[in-house]
Design a protein around this motif. Structure first.
Motif, PDB file in Angstrom:
ATOM      1  N   ASP A  28       1.859   5.454   0.303  1.00 25.97           N
ATOM      2  CA  ASP A  28       1.585   6.486   1.303  1.00 25.97           C
ATOM      3  C   ASP A  28       0.565   7.498   0.801  1.00 25.97           C
ATOM      4  O   ASP A  28      -0.221   8.029   1.580  1.00 25.97           O
ATOM      5  CB  ASP A  28       2.879   7.210   1.681  1.00 25.97           C
ATOM      6  CG  ASP A  28       3.891   6.262   2.326  1.00 25.97           C
ATOM      7  OD1 ASP A  28       3.452   5.422   3.134  1.00 25.97           O
ATOM      8  OD2 ASP A  28       5.081   6.352   2.017  1.00 25.97           O
ATOM      9  N   ILE A  29       0.584   7.779  -0.495  1.00 25.11           N
ATOM     10  CA  ILE A  29      -0.391   8.715  -1.080  1.00 25.11           C
ATOM     11  C   ILE A  29      -0.802   8.216  -2.459  1.00 25.11           C
ATOM     12  O   ILE A  29      -0.028   7.551  -3.156  1.00 25.11           O
ATOM     13  CB  ILE A  29       0.178  10.151  -1.209  1.00 25.11           C
ATOM     14  CG1 ILE A  29       1.442  10.139  -2.061  1.00 25.11           C
ATOM     15  CG2 ILE A  29       0.429  10.774   0.147  1.00 25.11           C
ATOM     16  CD1 ILE A  29       1.925  11.528  -2.438  1.00 25.11           C
TER      17      ILE A  29
ATOM     18  N   VAL B 195      -5.797   5.924   1.307  1.00 25.42           N
ATOM     19  CA  VAL B 195      -4.984   4.713   1.157  1.00 25.42           C
ATOM     20  C   VAL B 195      -5.528   3.555   1.991  1.00 25.42           C
ATOM     21  O   VAL B 195      -5.315   2.389   1.651  1.00 25.42           O
ATOM     22  CB  VAL B 195      -3.515   5.000   1.538  1.00 25.42           C
ATOM     23  CG1 VAL B 195      -2.878   5.945   0.538  1.00 25.42           C
ATOM     24  CG2 VAL B 195      -3.404   5.551   2.946  1.00 25.42           C
TER      25      VAL B 195
ATOM     26  N   TRP C 212       5.755   5.895  -2.354  1.00 27.42           N
ATOM     27  CA  TRP C 212       6.181   5.137  -1.189  1.00 27.42           C
ATOM     28  C   TRP C 212       7.401   5.852  -0.619  1.00 27.42           C
ATOM     29  O   TRP C 212       8.491   5.823  -1.229  1.00 27.42           O
ATOM     30  CB  TRP C 212       6.543   3.705  -1.573  1.00 27.42           C
ATOM     31  CG  TRP C 212       5.386   2.862  -2.003  1.00 27.42           C
ATOM     32  CD1 TRP C 212       4.686   1.958  -1.241  1.00 27.42           C
ATOM     33  CD2 TRP C 212       4.788   2.807  -3.310  1.00 27.42           C
ATOM     34  NE1 TRP C 212       3.713   1.355  -1.974  1.00 27.42           N
ATOM     35  CE2 TRP C 212       3.738   1.853  -3.251  1.00 27.42           C
ATOM     36  CE3 TRP C 212       5.031   3.474  -4.512  1.00 27.42           C
ATOM     37  CZ2 TRP C 212       2.950   1.562  -4.356  1.00 27.42           C
ATOM     38  CZ3 TRP C 212       4.242   3.192  -5.607  1.00 27.42           C
ATOM     39  CH2 TRP C 212       3.217   2.246  -5.525  1.00 27.42           C
ATOM     40  N   SER C 213       7.239   6.501   0.520  1.00 27.46           N
ATOM     41  CA  SER C 213       8.301   7.342   1.065  1.00 27.46           C
ATOM     42  C   SER C 213       9.493   6.519   1.556  1.00 27.46           C
ATOM     43  O   SER C 213      10.645   6.920   1.386  1.00 27.46           O
ATOM     44  CB  SER C 213       7.758   8.206   2.209  1.00 27.46           C
ATOM     45  OG  SER C 213       7.193   7.393   3.229  1.00 27.46           O
ATOM     46  N   GLN C 214       9.249   5.371   2.157  1.00 28.70           N
ATOM     47  CA  GLN C 214      10.347   4.575   2.699  1.00 28.70           C
ATOM     48  C   GLN C 214      11.278   4.085   1.597  1.00 28.70           C
ATOM     49  O   GLN C 214      12.509   4.110   1.750  1.00 28.70           O
ATOM     50  CB  GLN C 214       9.798   3.387   3.495  1.00 28.70           C
ATOM     51  CG  GLN C 214      10.884   2.559   4.171  1.00 28.70           C
ATOM     52  CD  GLN C 214      10.295   1.472   5.064  1.00 28.70           C
ATOM     53  OE1 GLN C 214       9.096   1.427   5.302  1.00 28.70           O
ATOM     54  NE2 GLN C 214      11.156   0.594   5.562  1.00 28.70           N
TER      55      GLN C 214
ATOM     56  N   SER D  89       1.335   7.830  -7.308  1.00 27.08           N
ATOM     57  CA  SER D  89       1.417   7.196  -5.993  1.00 27.08           C
ATOM     58  C   SER D  89       2.870   7.236  -5.531  1.00 27.08           C
ATOM     59  O   SER D  89       3.790   7.217  -6.353  1.00 27.08           O
ATOM     60  CB  SER D  89       0.926   5.752  -6.044  1.00 27.08           C
ATOM     61  OG  SER D  89      -0.430   5.705  -6.449  1.00 27.08           O
TER      62      SER D  89
ATOM     63  N   ARG E 182       0.834  -1.206   0.000  1.00 26.30           N
ATOM     64  CA  ARG E 182       0.000   0.000   0.000  1.00 26.30           C
ATOM     65  C   ARG E 182       0.868   1.256   0.000  1.00 26.30           C
ATOM     66  O   ARG E 182       1.785   1.392   0.816  1.00 26.30           O
ATOM     67  CB  ARG E 182      -0.912  -0.010   1.229  1.00 26.30           C
ATOM     68  CG  ARG E 182      -1.870   1.160   1.305  1.00 26.30           C
ATOM     69  CD  ARG E 182      -2.784   0.992   2.500  1.00 26.30           C
ATOM     70  NE  ARG E 182      -3.702  -0.115   2.323  1.00 26.30           N
ATOM     71  CZ  ARG E 182      -4.529  -0.559   3.274  1.00 26.30           C
ATOM     72  NH1 ARG E 182      -4.519   0.009   4.472  1.00 26.30           N
ATOM     73  NH2 ARG E 182      -5.339  -1.564   3.031  1.00 26.30           N
TER      74      ARG E 182
END
Length: 400
Positions: free
Chosen positions: A149-150, A164, A183-185, A181, A147
């Motif tokens: 983050d945004i 989300v 994914w920050s990590q 979309s 999933r």
């Protein structure tokens, strides 16, 4: 007439799309005020901030100061479309933009889905197989990321977001314009573009996609023979330790060179029934797959049109009956084909390392070529030179 226009406009595709987005879970994105961002504007763009502030104040003062309307009418006019437009324009200036992809990222992997296969008597499905592999890789990477983050989408001059916590799958996500979309990590962006007839393009962007691609392509194998193609896993009927001791020792030597070299070509030859093909499958399954190699089992037509995908770091190519592929160019049959030149340039590395892109992944790419043949007599002498075929071995034991 006005009512008829309004009714037709309400049922227009634009309004239907907007209602469809809202009904499927999309929500308007509200920009949040940020003191740090405003401070940067005041420090670095003082003149523009002052001008825009004065323009907004002037517009509001003009609205409130109209002397041919009552005070309460002027107050209500603050909520008019024109004043609201000016206020939203100012608000968008003093608040940070929604996160957007950094198109300077070097690693980009894109696929259109669903992949359509076109096969005729004059073409083999090599392009379809490579496109299918790329589609599988992108989808597997998305599964690994899980999933985001945004999730945002821009439509009709409005930024929308999808909660989300309600996200189920990318296939069920309603896409009308371009969806982003993040994914920050992992610092990965996904861009989804929608085309006609339900087709979509998924584009992954990151500073380094290699770790995710290596995980996504683990244990993948591609078989292309004639007009048949298959993407799956390598199957070996026999293990390496079930072969005679001399072949086991040769396998150990092959494994050691694989660990030490970026490029390796191995040729095994012998009479039919000596287990050459079974050995290549065992090496692929027990040695190469655990090291992260993607296995390509290609026939003669496929190898003649094959260029290693640039996004894969470790590739193994298995070629059976290589004596029918790289035939001696002095023979009349070989003069009517360019297959020998193609396989020689592949073994040299000149086929795909003459020109490299900015990311330079080809310089890190590791390539193993496993070839089998019944006899080396028909092979082009140039193929057997040092530097092209690194290891050779003759299989003499009948393998049952």
């Amino acid at each position: 007439m006005e009512f008829e226009y309004f009714r037709n406009n309400e049922s227009s595709p634009i309004n239907n799309n907007r209602q469809s987005l809202l009904a499927s879970g999309w929500r308007p994105f509200h920009r949040e005020f940020n003191w740090e961002f405003l401070g940067q504007l005041a420090f670095k763009d003082t003149q523009e901030l002052t001008q825009k502030t004065l323009n907004l104040v002037s517009n509001i003062a003009e609205t409130l100061g109209r002397n041919h309307y009552t005070w309460w009418a002027n107050l209500l006019n603050i909520a008019s479309d024109n004043t609201r437009y000016e206020f939203e324009k100012f608000w968008n200036y003093i608040t940070p933009d929604p996160l957007a992809p950094d198109y300077r990222y070097q690693d980009i992997l894109s696929t259109e889905t669903p992949i359509v296969q076109f096969v005729s008597r004059n073409s083999i499905p090599i392009d379809y197989v490579l496109n299918r592999l790329q589609e599988i890789t992108v989808m597997r990477v998305l599964q690994l990321l899980e999933r985001p983050d945004i999730i945002t989408q821009y439509y009709l001059e409005r930024d929308l977001y999808f909660p989300v916590e309600k996200f189920v799958s990318w296939e069920r996500l309603d896409v009308i314009n371009t969806v982003y979309s993040y994914w920050s990590q992992e610092d990965v962006w996904l861009q989804i573009d929608s085309y006609e007839r339900g087709r979509r393009q998924y584009t992954l962007m990151s500073k380094d996609l290699s770790p995710l691609i290596n995980k996504a392509t683990y244990d993948l194998a591609i078989m292309l023979s004639g007009y048949q193609s298959r993407v799956g896993k390598v199957y070996n009927q026999f293990s390496i330790r079930s072969f005679p001791e001399d072949i086991q020792s040769f396998s150990d030597a092959v494994q050691q060179v694989i660990l030490n070299q970026n490029q390796l070509a191995v040729l095994v030859h012998g009479e039919p029934g000596t287990g050459k093909t079974a050995w290549t499958q065992a090496v692929a399954k027990e040695i190469l797959v655990p090291l992260g190699y993607v296995i390509f089992i290609l026939d003669h037509d496929a190898i003649a049109n094959f260029v290693p995908p640039t996004y894969l770091e470790r590739i193994c190519i298995i070629i059976n009956e290589a004596d029918n592929l790289a035939q001696n160019r002095a023979s009349e049959v070989a003069q009517y084909s360019t297959k020998t030149e193609h396989i020689l340039s592949l073994l040299d590395g000149t086929l795909y390392q003459s020109v490299i892109d900015d990311s330079g992944i080809q310089m890190r790419q590791r390539l193993v070529v496993l070839m089998t043949c019944n006899t080396t007599e028909r092979l082009d002498p140039a193929m057997l030179r040092k530097g092209r075929v690194d290891l050779m071995y003759e299989f003499t034991h009948k393998f049952v």
